[in-house]
Design an enzyme around this catalytic site. Structure first.
Site, mmCIF file in Angstrom:
data_model
loop_
_atom_site.group_PDB
_atom_site.id
_atom_site.type_symbol
_atom_site.label_atom_id
_atom_site.label_comp_id
_atom_site.label_asym_id
_atom_site.label_seq_id
_atom_site.Cartn_x
_atom_site.Cartn_y
_atom_site.Cartn_z
ATOM 1 N N GLU A 7 -10.360 2.127 3.387
ATOM 2 C CA GLU A 7 -9.724 3.316 2.732
ATOM 3 C C GLU A 7 -11.135 3.865 1.947
ATOM 4 O O GLU A 7 -11.270 5.133 1.977
ATOM 5 C CB GLU A 7 -8.755 3.073 1.730
ATOM 6 C CG GLU A 7 -8.434 3.849 0.603
ATOM 7 C CD GLU A 7 -7.382 3.050 -0.460
ATOM 8 O OE1 GLU A 7 -6.471 2.457 0.350
ATOM 9 O OE2 GLU A 7 -7.778 3.081 -1.518
ATOM 10 N N SER A 47 0.838 -1.295 -0.063
ATOM 11 C CA SER A 47 -0.050 0.070 -0.172
ATOM 12 C C SER A 47 0.689 1.324 0.104
ATOM 13 O O SER A 47 1.798 1.139 0.625
ATOM 14 C CB SER A 47 -0.869 -0.129 1.137
ATOM 15 O OG SER A 47 -1.612 1.396 1.293
ATOM 16 N N HIS A 99 -7.844 -3.199 4.456
ATOM 17 C CA HIS A 99 -7.146 -1.890 4.482
ATOM 18 C C HIS A 99 -7.739 -1.069 3.502
ATOM 19 O O HIS A 99 -8.305 -0.180 3.580
ATOM 20 C CB HIS A 99 -5.656 -1.993 4.267
ATOM 21 C CG HIS A 99 -5.018 -0.887 3.617
ATOM 22 N ND1 HIS A 99 -5.334 -0.350 2.551
ATOM 23 C CD2 HIS A 99 -4.081 0.010 4.464
ATOM 24 C CE1 HIS A 99 -4.706 1.094 2.442
ATOM 25 N NE2 HIS A 99 -3.898 1.301 3.521
ATOM 26 N N ASN A 100 -8.129 -1.557 2.112
ATOM 27 C CA ASN A 100 -8.912 -1.193 1.248
ATOM 28 C C ASN A 100 -10.194 -0.675 1.429
ATOM 29 O O ASN A 100 -10.876 0.209 1.235
ATOM 30 C CB ASN A 100 -8.570 -1.870 -0.370
ATOM 31 C CG ASN A 100 -7.325 -1.656 -0.745
ATOM 32 O OD1 ASN A 100 -6.245 -1.085 -0.051
ATOM 33 N ND2 ASN A 100 -7.269 -1.595 -2.105
ATOM 34 N N LYS A 140 -4.695 -6.582 3.365
ATOM 35 C CA LYS A 140 -4.685 -5.399 2.195
ATOM 36 C C LYS A 140 -6.122 -5.044 2.038
ATOM 37 O O LYS A 140 -6.423 -4.165 1.853
ATOM 38 C CB LYS A 140 -3.691 -5.710 1.405
ATOM 39 C CG LYS A 140 -3.808 -4.607 0.369
ATOM 40 C CD LYS A 140 -3.438 -3.175 0.894
ATOM 41 C CE LYS A 140 -3.280 -2.030 -0.379
ATOM 42 N NZ LYS A 140 -3.923 -2.234 -1.558
HETATM 43 C C1 6PG Z 1 -3.090 1.508 -1.597
HETATM 44 C C2 6PG Z 1 -4.458 1.575 -2.416
HETATM 45 C C3 6PG Z 1 -4.190 1.148 -3.781
HETATM 46 C C4 6PG Z 1 -5.251 1.487 -4.864
HETATM 47 C C5 6PG Z 1 -6.449 0.355 -4.669
HETATM 48 C C6 6PG Z 1 -7.790 1.133 -4.547
HETATM 49 O O1 6PG Z 1 -2.937 0.950 -0.610
HETATM 50 O O2 6PG Z 1 -2.072 1.799 -2.303
HETATM 51 O O3 6PG Z 1 -5.300 0.992 -1.763
HETATM 52 O O4 6PG Z 1 -4.028 -0.309 -3.587
HETATM 53 O O5 6PG Z 1 -5.734 2.662 -4.341
HETATM 54 O O6 6PG Z 1 -6.480 0.087 -6.151
HETATM 55 O O7 6PG Z 1 -8.163 1.561 -5.827
HETATM 56 P P1 6PG Z 1 -10.026 1.775 -6.250
HETATM 57 O O8 6PG Z 1 -10.440 2.786 -5.444
HETATM 58 O O9 6PG Z 1 -9.550 1.932 -7.656
HETATM 59 O O10 6PG Z 1 -10.439 0.429 -5.944
#
Ligand code: 6PG
Length: 510
Positions: free
Chosen positions: A218, A139, A214-215, A211
Site C-alpha cells: 500500500e 483492511s 499488504h500495507n 496484512k
Molecule cells: C487498511 C489500511 C489501514 C491504514 C494503515 C496505514 O488496509 O485499511 O492499511 O490499516 O491505512 O493504518 O496507515 P499509515 O499510512 O498511517 O501507516
C-alpha cells in the site's frame, strides 16, 4: 441466520471508526452484537446510528454494555469478542480487563488491529488457558469495515470454525466469474452473494504478517501514484484537474485500482477556502503509523529484496523533513528542464510512457511483497496459499486492483511459482513495456524530479533479469580486507578460497 436466544452472538470492544463500523456491518448481517467502549459517548452514538440508519431492523440488535462484566454476561458461550483498539499496550489492557471480568478458557478474543505479528504470536501463547487469542487483520478503512472489508484471520483452527460464518458474511464480496468487487453501500442491505474476501491465512501471527505486507505494498502503490503526479505537475506543468482526467483514464485500464480512483477524485477537489485545488493546499509532509516500516525491516532481516517498499517508507521520511528540504533547496543545484517546448504529441507520448512505467513498477511492488511472504512463510513453517491471498485482496482492501485477478490466476496456475515475474502474464507485459518505463525514469532523472519508487522498481527488474551481477568484485573486496573468502565460478559453490591480495599473491583453498 436468526438467533432466538436472549444472548448475543458476538461483542465488539473499541468503538472508534473501525470498531463502530464493524459492529454495524456484523449487525446488518443478522448477528446480535454487544458493544462496549471506555467512552460512553461512543456506545450511544453507535446505537443511535444503527437506529437512524435502519429503523426497520430490530432496535435491540446492538446492545450497549457499560462495562466488560456486563458485556461477558450478554453473550452466548463460548463467547466471541472482537477487539478494535489501537495496536500495542491497549490490546493487553483489554485482555487483562476481560480476564478480571471472568472470561472463560474457550472464549475467543479476536484482535482486529494492525498489531505487530510477533506480538500476536506472543499473545496467543501468553493467554493460553485463559481464553483463545485469535487474530484477524482488517483492511478497507472506514467504508470497508462498514460494508465489506478484506479480512485476514489466523490462529487456532477451532476458533476459526466458530468465527468463519460471521467473517464470510461481513467480508467484501467478489463476483467469481469476473473477479470484480460487488459493491453496495446500503445500511441494512449487505451484499450476500459472491466470493467473500476472507480466508484462513495460517497459524498465529500469519494474518497480521500478511496484512503488514499488504500495507507495505500500500505504501509503495501510494508513493508510485504520487511520483506520477509529481512528474505530470512539476514536469509537464499540468493542472491538478487535468492530471485527474489522466488518472481517471488510467483507472479504466490495467492500472485500475481503488488508490488510482481516489487519487483522481482527490485531484478534482477544490479547496473551499482558497478555491485552488485542495491537494495544492495540503502540506507535503506524510505521516505513518509503522506498518510500512515493519515490512521494510522484515525484508531486510530475512534478506528479501523489497527496495520499492523501503523507498516508499524513506519517501515519507524525507517528506517530513520540510525545513531541511527548504534550506537545501537554496544550496543544491538542479537542472533547468524546459518541457514547455514539447509538442502535444511528445506530451502525450510521455504520459503513455508514464502509464506503462507505473504498471511495471506496481507489478514489481507486488512481486516484492509476495516474495517476502514466501520467504517468511518458509522460515516460519506457514503454508501460505498465495492464490487465496491475492483473491481476498481483490475487494474490500486498500490495495484492491483489477490486476490482482491476474496474480490470483498466476498462483492458481502454479502454486509454487518461484517469483511473480516468472508468470507469463507479468514476464511478457514487463518485457513489452520496459522501454517505456526506462523513458519515464530517464526523463525524470533529466528533469531532476525524484522518482524513488518508479526507479528503484526498474533497478529491481534489471537486477533480477541479470544472470551476472558485480557481486564478484564485492566478494573480492570482502576477501581483500577481511579474508572472508569466495567461491569460484569453475567449481562447487561450497568450495571456499582465499587470495593473499597484498602479500604472496597465492590462492589458497580453505
Ligand atoms: C487498511 C489500511 C489501514 C491504514 C494503515 C496505514 O488496509 O485499511 O492499511 O490499516 O491505512 O493504518 O496507515 P499509515 O499510512 O498511517 O501507516
Amino acid at each position: 441466520m436468526k438467533n432466538h436466544s436472549k444472548l448475543n452472538d458476538i461483542a465488539v470492544i473499541g468503538l472508534g471508526v473501525m470498531g463502530k463500523n464493524l459492529a454495524l456491518n456484523i449487525s446488518d448481517n443478522g448477528y446480535k452484537v454487544s458493544a462496549f467502549d471506555v467512552d460512553n459517548q461512543k456506545i450511544h452514538s453507535l446505537v443511535s446510528q444503527a437506529q437512524s440508519e435502519s429503523p426497520q431492523l430490530d432496535p435491540h440488535r446492538i446492545q450497549p454494555c457499560l462495562d466488560v462484566k456486563s458485556l461477558l454476561n450478554s453473550l452466548e458461550k463460548p463467547r466471541v469478542i472482537v477487539l478494535s483498539v489501537p495496536a500495542g499496550a491497549p490490546v493487553d489492557g483489554v485482555c487483562a480487563a476481560l480476564i478480571e471480568a471472568g472470561i472463560a478458557s474457550d472464549d475467543i478474543v479476536i484482535d482486529t488491529g494492525n498489531s505487530l505479528w510477533t506480538d500476536t504470536v506472543a499473545r496467543e501463547q501468553s493467554y493460553q488457558g485463559q481464553f483463545i487469542f485469535f487474530s484477524s487483520a482488517v483492511s478497507g478503512g472506514e467504508v470497508g469495515a462498514r460494508f465489506g472489508p478484506s479480512l485476514m484471520p489466523s490462529g487456532n483452527l477451532d476458533a476459526w470454525a466458530r468465527v468463519a460464518p460471521i467473517w464470510r458474511a461481513i467480508a467484501a464480496k467478489v463476483d467469481g466469474a469476473t473477479g470484480l468487487p460487488i459493491e453496495r453501500f446500503e445500511p441494512g442491505n449487505p451484499v450476500t452473494e459472491g466470493e467473500p474476501c476472507t480466508t484462513y491465512i495460517g497459524p498465529s501471527g500469519a494474518g497480521h504478517y500478511v496484512k503488514m505486507v499488504h500495507n507495505g505494498i500500500e505504501y509503495a502503490d501510494m508513493q508510485l501514484i504520487c511520483e506520477a503526479y509529481h512528474l505530470l505537475s512539476a514536469g509537464l506543468g499540468m493542472a491538478a484537474v487535468d492530471i485527474a482526467a489522466v488518472f481517471a483514464r488510467w483507472n479504466q485500464g490495467s492500472l485500475n485500482s481503488y488508490l488510482m480512483g481516489i487519487s483522481a477524485e482527490i485531484l478534482r477537489q477544490a479547496d473551499p477556502l482558497s478555491d485552488k485545488p485542495l491537494v495544492e493546499m495540503i502540506l507535503d509532509s506524510a505521516g505513518q503509523k509503522g506498518t510500512g516500516l515493519w515490512t521494510a525491516v522484515s525484508s531486510l532481516q530475512i534478506g528479501c529484496p523489497a527496495p520499492t517498499i523501503a523507498e516508499a517508507v524513506y519517501a515519507r521520511a524525507v517528506s517530513t523533513q520540510k525545513a531541511l528540504r527548504t534550506e537545501l533547496s537554496t544550496r543544491l543545484q538542479g537542472v533547468n528542464a524546459n518541457t514547455s517546448t514539447l509538442t502535444d504529441d511528445e506530451r502525450s507520448a510521455f504520459i503513455d510512457a508514464l502509464e506503462d512505467a507505473l504498471y511495471c513498477a506496481k507489478v514489481c511492488c507486488y512481486a516484492q511483497g509476495f516474495q517476502l511472504m514466501a520467504m517468511t512463510a518458509a522460515e516460519q513453517g506457514w503454508q501460505l496459499d498465495f492464490a487465496e491471498i491475492a483473491k481476498i485482496w481483490r475487494a474490500g482492501c486498500i490495495i484492491r486492483a483489477t490486476f490482482l485477478q491476474s496474480i490470483t490466476e498466476a498462483y492458481q496456475a502454479d502454486s509454487k511459482l518461484s517469483h511473480l515475474l516468472m508468470a507469463d502474464i507479468f514476464a511478457t507485459s514487463l518485457s513489452d513495456k520496459q522501454y517505456q518505463w526506462r523513458k519515464a525514469v530517464a526523463s525524470a532523472v533529466m528533469q531532476g524530479i525524484p522518482v524513488p519508487c518508479i526507479s528503484s522498481a526498474l533497478a529491481y527488474y534489471d537486477s533480477y533479469r541479470a544472470p551476472t551481477l558485480p557481486a564478484n568484485l564485492l566478494q573480492a573486496q570482502r576477501d581483500y580486507f577481511g579474508a572472508h573468502s569466495f567461491a569460484r565460478i569453475d567449481g562447487p559453490v561450497q568450495d571456499k578460497f582465499h587470495f593473499d591480495w597484498s602479500g604472496s599473491r597465492t590462492l589458497n583453498k580453505l
